[in-house]
Design a protein around this motif. Sequence first.
Motif, mmCIF file in Angstrom:
data_model
loop_
_atom_site.group_PDB
_atom_site.id
_atom_site.type_symbol
_atom_site.label_atom_id
_atom_site.label_comp_id
_atom_site.label_asym_id
_atom_site.label_seq_id
_atom_site.Cartn_x
_atom_site.Cartn_y
_atom_site.Cartn_z
ATOM 1 N N SER A 182 0.857 -1.183 0.000
ATOM 2 C CA SER A 182 0.000 0.000 0.000
ATOM 3 C C SER A 182 0.893 1.233 0.000
ATOM 4 N N PRO A 183 0.416 2.343 -0.570
ATOM 5 C CA PRO A 183 1.269 3.525 -0.719
ATOM 6 C C PRO A 183 1.402 4.323 0.566
ATOM 7 N N PRO A 184 2.478 5.081 0.691
ATOM 8 C CA PRO A 184 2.595 6.033 1.794
ATOM 9 C C PRO A 184 1.728 7.257 1.527
ATOM 10 N N SER A 185 1.637 8.121 2.524
ATOM 11 C CA SER A 185 0.990 9.422 2.333
ATOM 12 C C SER A 185 2.041 10.506 2.527
ATOM 13 N N VAL A 186 1.815 11.655 1.893
ATOM 14 C CA VAL A 186 2.750 12.778 1.982
ATOM 15 C C VAL A 186 1.959 14.023 2.356
ATOM 16 N N ARG A 187 2.420 14.699 3.413
ATOM 17 C CA ARG A 187 1.791 15.973 3.813
ATOM 18 C C ARG A 187 2.882 17.028 3.963
ATOM 19 N N PHE A 188 2.734 18.125 3.242
ATOM 20 C CA PHE A 188 3.684 19.221 3.348
ATOM 21 C C PHE A 188 3.499 19.945 4.685
ATOM 22 N N LEU A 189 4.625 20.247 5.323
ATOM 23 C CA LEU A 189 4.620 21.087 6.516
ATOM 24 C C LEU A 189 4.831 22.545 6.128
ATOM 25 N N THR A 190 5.635 22.747 5.094
ATOM 26 C CA THR A 190 5.850 24.084 4.535
ATOM 27 C C THR A 190 4.629 24.461 3.697
ATOM 28 N N LYS A 191 4.225 25.711 3.782
ATOM 29 C CA LYS A 191 3.082 26.177 3.001
ATOM 30 C C LYS A 191 3.411 26.101 1.517
ATOM 31 N N VAL A 192 2.567 25.384 0.766
ATOM 32 C CA VAL A 192 2.794 25.210 -0.670
ATOM 33 C C VAL A 192 1.502 25.523 -1.419
ATOM 34 N N TRP A 193 1.548 26.568 -2.239
ATOM 35 C CA TRP A 193 0.402 26.928 -3.078
ATOM 36 C C TRP A 193 0.565 26.210 -4.405
ATOM 37 N N HIS A 194 -0.233 25.170 -4.608
ATOM 38 C CA HIS A 194 -0.017 24.310 -5.766
ATOM 39 C C HIS A 194 -1.323 23.613 -6.119
ATOM 40 N N PRO A 195 -1.624 23.417 -7.408
ATOM 41 C CA PRO A 195 -2.878 22.764 -7.801
ATOM 42 C C PRO A 195 -3.077 21.378 -7.209
ATOM 43 N N ASN A 196 -1.996 20.674 -6.878
ATOM 44 C CA ASN A 196 -2.120 19.292 -6.409
ATOM 45 C C ASN A 196 -1.831 19.120 -4.928
ATOM 46 N N VAL A 197 -1.898 20.226 -4.183
ATOM 47 C CA VAL A 197 -1.701 20.179 -2.733
ATOM 48 C C VAL A 197 -2.919 20.799 -2.057
ATOM 49 N N TYR A 198 -3.570 20.007 -1.192
ATOM 50 C CA TYR A 198 -4.715 20.524 -0.445
ATOM 51 C C TYR A 198 -4.265 21.607 0.535
ATOM 52 N N GLU A 199 -5.221 22.385 1.012
ATOM 53 C CA GLU A 199 -4.888 23.480 1.919
ATOM 54 C C GLU A 199 -4.256 22.990 3.211
ATOM 55 N N ASN A 200 -4.572 21.756 3.618
ATOM 56 C CA ASN A 200 -3.961 21.217 4.838
ATOM 57 C C ASN A 200 -2.573 20.629 4.594
ATOM 58 N N GLY A 201 -2.092 20.700 3.337
ATOM 59 C CA GLY A 201 -0.760 20.212 3.019
ATOM 60 C C GLY A 201 -0.722 18.830 2.413
ATOM 61 N N ASP A 202 -1.843 18.103 2.417
ATOM 62 C CA ASP A 202 -1.859 16.755 1.846
ATOM 63 C C ASP A 202 -1.603 16.818 0.344
ATOM 64 N N LEU A 203 -0.724 15.925 -0.118
ATOM 65 C CA LEU A 203 -0.391 15.863 -1.532
ATOM 66 C C LEU A 203 -1.327 14.921 -2.266
ATOM 67 N N CYS A 204 -1.806 15.340 -3.430
ATOM 68 C CA CYS A 204 -2.652 14.504 -4.274
ATOM 69 C C CYS A 204 -1.895 14.228 -5.567
ATOM 70 N N ILE A 205 -1.449 12.981 -5.732
ATOM 71 C CA ILE A 205 -0.684 12.595 -6.903
ATOM 72 C C ILE A 205 -0.986 11.136 -7.210
ATOM 73 N N SER A 206 -1.074 10.802 -8.480
ATOM 74 C CA SER A 206 -1.510 9.463 -8.895
ATOM 75 C C SER A 206 -0.683 8.353 -8.274
ATOM 76 N N ILE A 207 0.623 8.555 -8.175
ATOM 77 C CA ILE A 207 1.506 7.500 -7.707
ATOM 78 C C ILE A 207 1.221 7.087 -6.258
ATOM 79 N N LEU A 208 0.510 7.944 -5.517
ATOM 80 C CA LEU A 208 0.180 7.634 -4.128
ATOM 81 C C LEU A 208 -1.236 7.081 -3.971
ATOM 82 N N HIS A 209 -1.920 6.852 -5.097
ATOM 83 C CA HIS A 209 -3.272 6.300 -5.040
ATOM 84 C C HIS A 209 -3.227 4.789 -5.241
ATOM 85 N N PRO A 210 -3.996 4.028 -4.448
ATOM 86 C CA PRO A 210 -4.029 2.568 -4.628
ATOM 87 C C PRO A 210 -4.429 2.205 -6.052
ATOM 88 N N PRO A 211 -3.906 1.110 -6.604
ATOM 89 C CA PRO A 211 -4.165 0.744 -8.008
ATOM 90 C C PRO A 211 -5.512 0.073 -8.201
#
Length: 241
Positions: A71-100
């Motif tokens: 199963s994949p790990p999860s990634v959450r940014f601690l540094t503030k990152v304004w990015h289309p694929n990062v939720y406001e709470n810092g959670d990263l949304c990227i295909s490689i981290l989604h279960p197949p």
Amino acid sequence: MAAMPSSSAVRALGLEYRSLQEEPVEGFCVKLINDDNLFEWEVAIYGPPDTLYQGGYFKAHMKFPMDYPYSPPSVRFLTKVWHPNVYENGDLCISILHPPVDDPQSGELPCERWNPTQNVRTVLLSVISLLNEPNTYSPANVDASVMYRRFKDSKGVDKEYENIIRKQVSLSRSEAERDGVVVPLTQEDYCIKTKVKPDMENVDMADFYDDDYDIDDDDDEEYSDTANDIYDGDDSGNGES
């Protein structure tokens, strides 16, 4: 009662962590949040040169499931990152981290998602690539996605997105200074020259694990018998098949 980690998860993470310490990869570095816990890592990602993120120092936490690498790990940014694929709470949304799993609504193919041949290296290198090339088709941050599209469509004339990123990069440099980290700014500094691989034949990885994890006797015996085989068969130590 908390679930116990599988011996394969402990083995895989131990191998990956040791490999990343002995053979660092350009663009990021890792350390354990707690020396007694292999399942939570702190990651520092350096902004790639010649991008909006050049000079940036972005810290994140990686949390691994007890059945890693299945199963994949999860990634959450601690540094503030304004990015289309990062939720406001810092959670990263990227295909490689989604279960197949088969999810037609997501627009992702199963082959784009997590599989056990992936590892920390492939995940973090994908994150670095994503920084400068966001996926705006299924954004986690819609406002950032709209702003990024304006920036791209205007060929950089619309500076709103760029100004936010550069401000965050500047703030992150202050954090790097507090951490005593020198962020690479040039391609020469960013790229790490390959080092001679250490002699792994005499490493007793069972000692590395057994002090901190209560693996049952059967699994522990199996692990002790196979640890050296893993090194002899794959001296890269990155867990890829």
